[in-house]
Write a protein that holds these residues in place. Structure first.
Motif, PDB file in Angstrom:
ATOM      1  N   SER A 142       0.832  -1.209   0.000  1.00  0.00           N
ATOM      2  CA  SER A 142       0.000   0.000   0.000  1.00  0.00           C
ATOM      3  C   SER A 142       0.862   1.252   0.000  1.00  0.00           C
ATOM      4  N   LYS A 143       1.899   1.275   0.822  1.00  0.00           N
ATOM      5  CA  LYS A 143       2.791   2.431   0.895  1.00  0.00           C
ATOM      6  C   LYS A 143       3.531   2.607  -0.434  1.00  0.00           C
ATOM      7  N   SER A 144       3.974   1.493  -1.026  1.00  0.00           N
ATOM      8  CA  SER A 144       4.732   1.580  -2.276  1.00  0.00           C
ATOM      9  C   SER A 144       3.891   2.177  -3.395  1.00  0.00           C
ATOM     10  N   VAL A 145       2.624   1.796  -3.470  1.00  0.00           N
ATOM     11  CA  VAL A 145       1.745   2.349  -4.507  1.00  0.00           C
ATOM     12  C   VAL A 145       1.443   3.809  -4.210  1.00  0.00           C
ATOM     13  N   ASP A 146       1.180   4.128  -2.961  1.00  0.00           N
ATOM     14  CA  ASP A 146       0.891   5.516  -2.594  1.00  0.00           C
ATOM     15  C   ASP A 146       2.100   6.415  -2.836  1.00  0.00           C
ATOM     16  N   ASP A 147       3.307   5.854  -2.679  1.00  0.00           N
ATOM     17  CA  ASP A 147       4.528   6.640  -2.896  1.00  0.00           C
ATOM     18  C   ASP A 147       4.953   6.673  -4.364  1.00  0.00           C
ATOM     19  N   GLU A 152       5.944   4.022  -6.282  1.00  0.00           N
ATOM     20  CA  GLU A 152       6.897   2.994  -6.715  1.00  0.00           C
ATOM     21  C   GLU A 152       6.257   2.023  -7.704  1.00  0.00           C
ATOM     22  N   ALA A 153       4.945   1.950  -7.709  1.00  0.00           N
ATOM     23  CA  ALA A 153       4.186   1.150  -8.667  1.00  0.00           C
ATOM     24  C   ALA A 153       2.829   1.819  -8.840  1.00  0.00           C
ATOM     25  N   GLU A 154       2.230   1.626 -10.013  1.00  0.00           N
ATOM     26  CA  GLU A 154       0.924   2.255 -10.261  1.00  0.00           C
ATOM     27  C   GLU A 154      -0.215   1.449  -9.639  1.00  0.00           C
ATOM     28  N   TYR A 155      -0.021   0.123  -9.518  1.00  0.00           N
ATOM     29  CA  TYR A 155      -1.078  -0.750  -9.004  1.00  0.00           C
ATOM     30  C   TYR A 155      -0.477  -1.751  -8.037  1.00  0.00           C
ATOM     31  N   GLY A 156      -1.314  -2.246  -7.144  1.00  0.00           N
ATOM     32  CA  GLY A 156      -0.850  -3.220  -6.167  1.00  0.00           C
ATOM     33  C   GLY A 156      -1.948  -4.209  -5.819  1.00  0.00           C
ATOM     34  N   VAL A 157      -1.538  -5.292  -5.158  1.00  0.00           N
ATOM     35  CA  VAL A 157      -2.473  -6.327  -4.712  1.00  0.00           C
ATOM     36  C   VAL A 157      -2.168  -6.625  -3.251  1.00  0.00           C
ATOM     37  N   THR A 158      -3.171  -6.540  -2.409  1.00  0.00           N
ATOM     38  CA  THR A 158      -2.970  -6.785  -0.980  1.00  0.00           C
ATOM     39  C   THR A 158      -4.255  -7.310  -0.374  1.00  0.00           C
ATOM     40  N   ALA A 169      -6.986  -7.246   3.317  1.00  0.00           N
ATOM     41  CA  ALA A 169      -7.848  -6.248   3.941  1.00  0.00           C
ATOM     42  C   ALA A 169      -7.080  -5.196   4.729  1.00  0.00           C
ATOM     43  N   ASP A 170      -5.756  -5.342   4.863  1.00  0.00           N
ATOM     44  CA  ASP A 170      -5.002  -4.295   5.564  1.00  0.00           C
ATOM     45  C   ASP A 170      -5.021  -2.985   4.786  1.00  0.00           C
ATOM     46  N   ILE A 171      -5.491  -3.003   3.546  1.00  0.00           N
ATOM     47  CA  ILE A 171      -5.625  -1.758   2.788  1.00  0.00           C
ATOM     48  C   ILE A 171      -6.616  -0.814   3.460  1.00  0.00           C
ATOM     49  N   LEU A 172      -7.595  -1.384   4.187  1.00  0.00           N
ATOM     50  CA  LEU A 172      -8.558  -0.540   4.900  1.00  0.00           C
ATOM     51  C   LEU A 172      -7.873   0.245   6.016  1.00  0.00           C
ATOM     52  N   ILE A 173      -6.893  -0.380   6.650  1.00  0.00           N
ATOM     53  CA  ILE A 173      -6.147   0.326   7.694  1.00  0.00           C
ATOM     54  C   ILE A 173      -5.322   1.449   7.080  1.00  0.00           C
ATOM     55  N   GLU A 174      -4.672   1.145   5.945  1.00  0.00           N
ATOM     56  CA  GLU A 174      -3.871   2.167   5.266  1.00  0.00           C
ATOM     57  C   GLU A 174      -4.759   3.324   4.802  1.00  0.00           C
ATOM     58  N   LYS A 175      -5.947   3.010   4.298  1.00  0.00           N
ATOM     59  CA  LYS A 175      -6.880   4.061   3.873  1.00  0.00           C
ATOM     60  C   LYS A 175      -7.325   4.891   5.062  1.00  0.00           C
ATOM     61  N   LEU A 226      -7.263  -5.546  -5.628  1.00  0.00           N
ATOM     62  CA  LEU A 226      -6.512  -4.853  -6.678  1.00  0.00           C
ATOM     63  C   LEU A 226      -6.795  -3.371  -6.485  1.00  0.00           C
ATOM     64  N   PHE A 227      -5.745  -2.581  -6.306  1.00  0.00           N
ATOM     65  CA  PHE A 227      -5.959  -1.169  -5.984  1.00  0.00           C
ATOM     66  C   PHE A 227      -4.934  -0.284  -6.686  1.00  0.00           C
ATOM     67  N   THR A 228      -5.196   1.001  -6.640  1.00  0.00           N
ATOM     68  CA  THR A 228      -4.284   1.987  -7.206  1.00  0.00           C
ATOM     69  C   THR A 228      -4.331   3.229  -6.329  1.00  0.00           C
ATOM     70  N   SER A 229      -3.564   4.215  -6.705  1.00  0.00           N
ATOM     71  CA  SER A 229      -3.565   5.469  -5.955  1.00  0.00           C
ATOM     72  C   SER A 229      -4.691   6.368  -6.448  1.00  0.00           C
ATOM     73  N   GLN A 230      -5.097   7.304  -5.601  1.00  0.00           N
ATOM     74  CA  GLN A 230      -6.134   8.257  -5.990  1.00  0.00           C
ATOM     75  C   GLN A 230      -5.685   9.100  -7.177  1.00  0.00           C
ATOM     76  N   GLN A 231      -4.393   9.408  -7.220  1.00  0.00           N
ATOM     77  CA  GLN A 231      -3.859  10.204  -8.327  1.00  0.00           C
ATOM     78  C   GLN A 231      -4.001   9.453  -9.650  1.00  0.00           C
TER      79      GLN A 231
END
Length: 551
Positions: free
Chosen positions: A75-80, A82-88, A90-96, A225-230
């Motif tokens: 999640s951090k790598s995609v938000d920063d 380092e990649a446009e898309y990621g796979v993770t 339910a911990d993505i809810l914590i990151e959000k 499967l997720f991506t950044s808001q940008q």
């Protein structure tokens, strides 16, 4: 001849238009990076197949599939960036909830395969120490549990918090995650992924116990499967293209087993382990369907209410703050944009062609009406087939398939204490003797007569009479109690004690009835088995009391 002219006039312009857009697409290849989790390769099968079959290229995407490190936060790598898309998971809810601008594009695992493994008995110097292992979840209190770094094992963490298990949670990238770590008393339990197959514990002389969070009310999505808001804001068409290609890849992976195995095995450069790897992957590819549920849920589907339930559970477990902002978290596909500058000339050609061939279109309209009639006939045939699949062909009653489908629909309401289902399991006494003495025709006649008598006693809302097969019947009372079930059972018994006037003879039979009431977290099979067991106990008693049959 008219048909040939029509084909040339319409198809050629469209062919050149398609060629034009194909060349145009080649000049607009998008380069993206997708960061996959460092888990079993089977969990990324759909991504590799999307690349292998060219689904990304068909969408104008040049993809680079990357594998994250164990300690790396996807999640951090995609938000920063380092990649446009990621796979993770339910911990993505914590990151959000913690403020990361992330957007969930799709969910591949409708049920999380995460679980917690421990041993019932511990092995020490070849001797089993009885009563020293883990027999229930509470036994993990103050024990050492090996977890993945951070909140990657969010399901297991939630399970421990829900039941207030104060375990000593540790993460160690150097420790091998197998049963030996428990046998050697390095840890008392560790997180596992059920898609990787069962652990070979019995050869070690121990009995494993697996705690599945779902069985304890922790039912989380996984494989986000997720991506950044940008990325979602700046390149909505690219996000849609990536999503389409990946879902195509997963659909292909789940329907083309051998080809998928060829691709996954080729990822391992060591030829000497490929055959063993193939057998293991084949088992995993079959197992993974139990978590993706492709036959019941569209691939990638995200249920907003289920997501809100997950968020509330994380709040209850103090993993995220109450009032966390999840706005814009679920991806909304963009509306297709029309490039009128490109399409204008071709639109004029199509309109001219349609006007020129008006008479031909009229003919097509007639053909279309015929097709509609054929479709209607086919739909009716399909409805008949579906009805036949859900009903008994002799009595017209619901069959086992319809009963289990109905139970699956009402048990979620029962779990919320909105209804109280009761099952009556019935088996005719001395039916076999009728069949043996007078033949199957008489037996069928008796079954129809029994069905009619029992049906006249029913009429409550949703009451369902089912024939399981042979002389076994089941009544589903969707919202009832033992008192009503007992009264209904008595009516049925007294009704069936009256003789039946069959075409060959008047016969007298009886019936054995067992019933079970829904208890919390009871499955459909458990409810049915409970009634079945009680019926057989009663039937044994009937056999002791009654030996003569009829006439």
């Amino acid at each position: 001849m008219t048909l040939i002219k029509y084909a040339i006039f319409i198809i050629l312009p469209l062919y050149f238009a398609g060629s034009f857009f194909a060349v145009r697409a080649d000049h607009n290849i998008e380069h993206v990076r997708i960061l996959l989790p460092p888990a079993a390769v089977i969990q990324s099968a759909g991504y590799y197949m999307a690349e292998h079959k060219g689904f990304f290229k068909q969408q104008g995407i040049d993809v680079n599939l990357l594998t994250a490190r164990t300690q790396q936060s996807i999640s951090k790598s995609v938000d920063d960036g380092e990649a446009e898309y990621g796979v993770t998971n339910a911990d993505i809810l914590i990151e959000k909830a913690n403020g990361r601008a992330l957007v969930a594009i799709a969910v591949l695992f409708q049920n999380s395969p995460a679980a917690l493994l421990a041993l019932k008995d511990t092995v020490l110097k070849g001797k089993s120490l009885k009563n020293k292992g883990i027999n229930k979840l509470a036994d993990l209190h103050n024990k050492r549990v090996l977890l993945l770094p951070g909140t990657q094992d969010i399901e297991v963490i939630s399970l421990l918090r829900k039941y207030h298990i104060q375990s000593i949670n540790m993460s160690s990238p150097t420790v091998t995650r197998d049963i030996t770590t428990l046998v050697n008393n390095q840890f008392d339990g560790f997180s596992i992924n059920l898609t990787s197959g069962p652990y070979n514990a019995f050869r070690q002389g121990v009995e494993p116990v697996i705690f599945m969070p779902k069985e304890y009310g922790i039912d989380f999505y996984s494989g986000f499967l997720f991506t950044s808001q940008q990325e979602a804001n700046s390149n909505p068409e690219r996000v849609a293209a990536v999503r389409t290609a990946i879902l195509q890849g997963w659909e292909y992976a789940l329907t083309h087993t051998e080809e998928t195995l060829d691709v996954l095995v080729s990822l391992n450069p060591r030829d000497e382990v490929r055959e063993a790897s193939r057998n293991k992957l084949k088992y995993q590819l079959i197992t993974i369907r139990d978590f993706i549920l492709p036959d019941f849920v569209p691939l990638g589907y995200i249920n907003q209410q289920h997501l809100r339930d997950m968020q509330q559970q994380l709040i209850d477990f103090d993993l995220i703050a109450k009032g966390s902002d999840f706005s814009g978290f679920i991806y909304i596909p963009p509306r297709a944009k029309i490039d009128w500058q490109v399409w204008g000339i071709w639109l004029k050609i199509i309109i001219a062609a349609l006007l020129f061939n008006g008479l031909w279109l009229f003919y097509l309209l007639i053909i279309n009406q015929r097709l509609k009639r054929e479709v209607l006939v086919r739909k009716r045939a399909e409805q008949h087939i579906r009805y036949a699949a859900m009903h008994d062909n002799l009595t017209g009653l619901a069959n086992r398939a319809l009963l289990m489908d109905t139970l699956d629909n009402i048990l979620p309401l029962a779990k919320k204490d909105k209804i109280s289902p009761v099952l009556l399991f019935m088996d005719l006494d001395r039916f076999k003797q009728v069949n043996d003495r007078y033949g199957h025709a008489a037996g069928d006649e008796l079954l129809i007569a029994v069905t009619q008598r029992i049906s006249r006693l029913l009429g409550g809302p949703g009451e369902l009479l089912t024939r399981l097969g042979g002389d076994e019947f089941v009544i589903l009372l969707p919202n009832s109690n033992l008192q009503y079930a007992a009264v209904l059972s008595d009516k049925i018994e007294r009704t069936l004690l009256q003789s039946f006037a069959l075409s060959v003879c008047n016969v007298s039979i009886g019936i054995s009835i067992g019933y079970s009431v829904y208890h919390p977290n009871m499955s459909a099979d458990e409810l049915l088995t409970g009634a079945d067991n009680e019926m057989y106990a009663i039937k044994s008693d009937h056999h002791l009391k009654i030996n003569k049959i009829f006439c």
